[in-house]
Design a protein around this motif. Sequence first.
Motif, PDB file in Angstrom:
ATOM      1  N   LEU A  78       0.835  -1.196   0.000  1.00 42.35           N
ATOM      2  CA  LEU A  78       0.000   0.000   0.000  1.00 42.35           C
ATOM      3  C   LEU A  78       0.869   1.244   0.000  1.00 42.35           C
ATOM      4  CD1 LEU A  78      -2.919   1.028   0.118  1.00 42.35           C
ATOM      5  CD2 LEU A  78      -2.758   0.997   2.608  1.00 42.35           C
ATOM      6  N   PHE A  79       1.954   1.217   0.770  1.00 43.67           N
ATOM      7  CA  PHE A  79       2.838   2.377   0.864  1.00 43.67           C
ATOM      8  C   PHE A  79       4.072   2.162  -0.012  1.00 43.67           C
ATOM      9  CE2 PHE A  79       0.461   2.268   4.853  1.00 43.67           C
ATOM     10  CZ  PHE A  79      -0.061   3.550   4.869  1.00 43.67           C
ATOM     11  N   THR A  80       4.033   2.731  -1.206  1.00 45.51           N
ATOM     12  CA  THR A  80       5.165   2.704  -2.125  1.00 45.51           C
ATOM     13  C   THR A  80       5.505   4.149  -2.470  1.00 45.51           C
ATOM     14  OG1 THR A  80       3.766   2.637  -4.106  1.00 45.51           O
ATOM     15  CG2 THR A  80       4.373   0.517  -3.104  1.00 45.51           C
ATOM     16  N   LEU A  81       6.611   4.336  -3.177  1.00 46.46           N
ATOM     17  CA  LEU A  81       7.004   5.693  -3.564  1.00 46.46           C
ATOM     18  C   LEU A  81       5.901   6.377  -4.351  1.00 46.46           C
ATOM     19  CD1 LEU A  81       9.105   7.938  -3.795  1.00 46.46           C
ATOM     20  CD2 LEU A  81      10.025   6.775  -5.817  1.00 46.46           C
ATOM     21  N   ALA A  86       1.584  10.443  -4.446  1.00 47.32           N
ATOM     22  CA  ALA A  86       0.190  10.798  -4.754  1.00 47.32           C
ATOM     23  C   ALA A  86      -0.519  11.327  -3.517  1.00 47.32           C
ATOM     24  CB  ALA A  86      -0.545   9.581  -5.304  1.00 47.32           C
ATOM     25  N   PHE A  87      -0.253  10.718  -2.353  1.00 48.50           N
ATOM     26  CA  PHE A  87      -0.872  11.153  -1.093  1.00 48.50           C
ATOM     27  C   PHE A  87      -0.547  12.617  -0.812  1.00 48.50           C
ATOM     28  CE2 PHE A  87      -0.500  11.974   3.453  1.00 48.50           C
ATOM     29  CZ  PHE A  87      -1.724  11.547   3.934  1.00 48.50           C
ATOM     30  N   TRP A 117      -5.460  10.042   1.193  1.00 49.98           N
ATOM     31  CA  TRP A 117      -5.609   8.596   1.356  1.00 49.98           C
ATOM     32  C   TRP A 117      -6.300   7.976   0.143  1.00 49.98           C
ATOM     33  CZ3 TRP A 117      -3.722   4.865   4.281  1.00 49.98           C
ATOM     34  CH2 TRP A 117      -4.365   3.620   4.264  1.00 49.98           C
ATOM     35  N   ALA A 118      -7.306   8.663  -0.380  1.00 55.40           N
ATOM     36  CA  ALA A 118      -8.001   8.163  -1.563  1.00 55.40           C
ATOM     37  C   ALA A 118      -7.035   8.060  -2.747  1.00 55.40           C
ATOM     38  CB  ALA A 118      -9.170   9.077  -1.919  1.00 55.40           C
ATOM     39  N   ALA A 119      -6.162   9.064  -2.894  1.00 60.34           N
ATOM     40  CA  ALA A 119      -5.178   9.030  -3.977  1.00 60.34           C
ATOM     41  C   ALA A 119      -4.189   7.890  -3.775  1.00 60.34           C
ATOM     42  CB  ALA A 119      -4.434  10.362  -4.054  1.00 60.34           C
ATOM     43  N   PHE A 122      -5.923   4.669  -4.553  1.00 63.37           N
ATOM     44  CA  PHE A 122      -6.201   4.562  -5.989  1.00 63.37           C
ATOM     45  C   PHE A 122      -4.949   4.149  -6.756  1.00 63.37           C
ATOM     46  CE2 PHE A 122      -6.223   6.492 -10.238  1.00 63.37           C
ATOM     47  CZ  PHE A 122      -7.331   5.852 -10.780  1.00 63.37           C
ATOM     48  N   VAL A 123      -3.797   4.736  -6.400  1.00 64.31           N
ATOM     49  CA  VAL A 123      -2.554   4.384  -7.084  1.00 64.31           C
ATOM     50  C   VAL A 123      -2.218   2.911  -6.861  1.00 64.31           C
ATOM     51  CG1 VAL A 123      -0.055   4.737  -7.066  1.00 64.31           C
ATOM     52  CG2 VAL A 123      -1.587   6.706  -7.097  1.00 64.31           C
ATOM     53  N   THR A 124      -2.355   2.452  -5.606  1.00 66.56           N
ATOM     54  CA  THR A 124      -2.080   1.045  -5.303  1.00 66.56           C
ATOM     55  C   THR A 124      -3.036   0.135  -6.061  1.00 66.56           C
ATOM     56  OG1 THR A 124      -1.353   1.681  -3.087  1.00 66.56           O
ATOM     57  CG2 THR A 124      -1.842  -0.646  -3.447  1.00 66.56           C
ATOM     58  N   TRP A 125      -4.301   0.495  -6.060  1.00 65.44           N
ATOM     59  CA  TRP A 125      -5.303  -0.293  -6.790  1.00 65.44           C
ATOM     60  C   TRP A 125      -4.992  -0.319  -8.281  1.00 65.44           C
ATOM     61  CZ3 TRP A 125      -8.759   1.297 -10.616  1.00 65.44           C
ATOM     62  CH2 TRP A 125      -9.754   0.371 -10.961  1.00 65.44           C
ATOM     63  N   SER A 126      -4.577   0.820  -8.835  1.00 63.28           N
ATOM     64  CA  SER A 126      -4.264   0.888 -10.270  1.00 63.28           C
ATOM     65  C   SER A 126      -3.100  -0.021 -10.621  1.00 63.28           C
ATOM     66  CB  SER A 126      -3.922   2.333 -10.660  1.00 63.28           C
ATOM     67  OG  SER A 126      -5.021   3.192 -10.442  1.00 63.28           O
ATOM     68  N   ILE A 127      -2.081  -0.046  -9.744  1.00 62.06           N
ATOM     69  CA  ILE A 127      -0.929  -0.920  -9.993  1.00 62.06           C
ATOM     70  C   ILE A 127      -1.362  -2.373  -9.976  1.00 62.06           C
ATOM     71  CG2 ILE A 127       1.289  -1.708  -9.083  1.00 62.06           C
ATOM     72  CD1 ILE A 127       1.738   1.141  -8.043  1.00 62.06           C
ATOM     73  N   ARG A 128      -2.198  -2.728  -8.999  1.00 57.95           N
ATOM     74  CA  ARG A 128      -2.676  -4.113  -8.915  1.00 57.95           C
ATOM     75  C   ARG A 128      -3.474  -4.502 -10.153  1.00 57.95           C
ATOM     76  NH1 ARG A 128      -4.588  -3.770  -2.588  1.00 57.95           N
ATOM     77  NH2 ARG A 128      -2.541  -4.182  -1.662  1.00 57.95           N
ATOM     78  N   MET A 129      -4.339  -3.583 -10.611  1.00 54.83           N
ATOM     79  CA  MET A 129      -5.117  -3.874 -11.806  1.00 54.83           C
ATOM     80  C   MET A 129      -4.217  -4.015 -13.032  1.00 54.83           C
ATOM     81  SD  MET A 129      -8.225  -4.205 -10.864  1.00 54.83           S
ATOM     82  CE  MET A 129      -7.536  -4.884  -9.351  1.00 54.83           C
TER      83      MET A 129
END
Length: 214
Positions: A78-81, A86-87, A117-119, A122-129
């Motif tokens: 969840l916590f990446t660069l 984005a946060f 937090w939403a951003a 969203f970035v983590t979710w986008s990477i997973r997708m």
Amino acid sequence: MVDWWNGLSTLQQLFACFAIPATLVLVIQIILFIIGLSDGDGDADVSHDVADGDGAGADAADHVGDLTHSHDVAEVRLFTLRSIVAFFAVGGWTGVVLAGLELPLPAVIVFALMAGWAALYFVTWSIRMALRLQYSGNIDVSNAIGKVGEVYMTIPAANRGYGKINVMVQERFCEFEATTSADRDLKTGESVFVTGITEDNVLTVIPNDEVSTH
């Protein structure tokens, strides 16, 4: 620019101190991504004898099928660069705007944190997708052997752990876990050469400037 800054309240300036650097880093990340897409295979045609010199490349290829998303997608933190940038960028600018509306301080902070937090999520979710799409597109990891990539997350020396690299595979910009036998850590942004794959579908790499010595 100076007039704009002087026109901000102290609270807005505080939020801007987080938002401006984060936005600059975000822009740099986008530029590097675009460069990576355009130059991905520029130096990739190094002799494949390097990958096969000790048999590691050929042996590893026998173990490789298509990646299943359960292994690497689960490793997306969840916590990446990217997500942290984005946060601060989204949360910071949200704080600047809301503070300018003269909302109560607690409300400004809460909404800024929620937006950040939403951003981040969203970035983590986008990477997973993106990884799921990557895997569902039948990316064969063995095609990464002999390619030149770039370290995204530091790879510990002497096979002491995993990092991540970005590399062009099958005309796609992909992110894979990687390990190295080098006697030093391979830092973010460093160019690496893929020599093989482990039984766990983790790429093995060496510094690209050491290719000619192997």
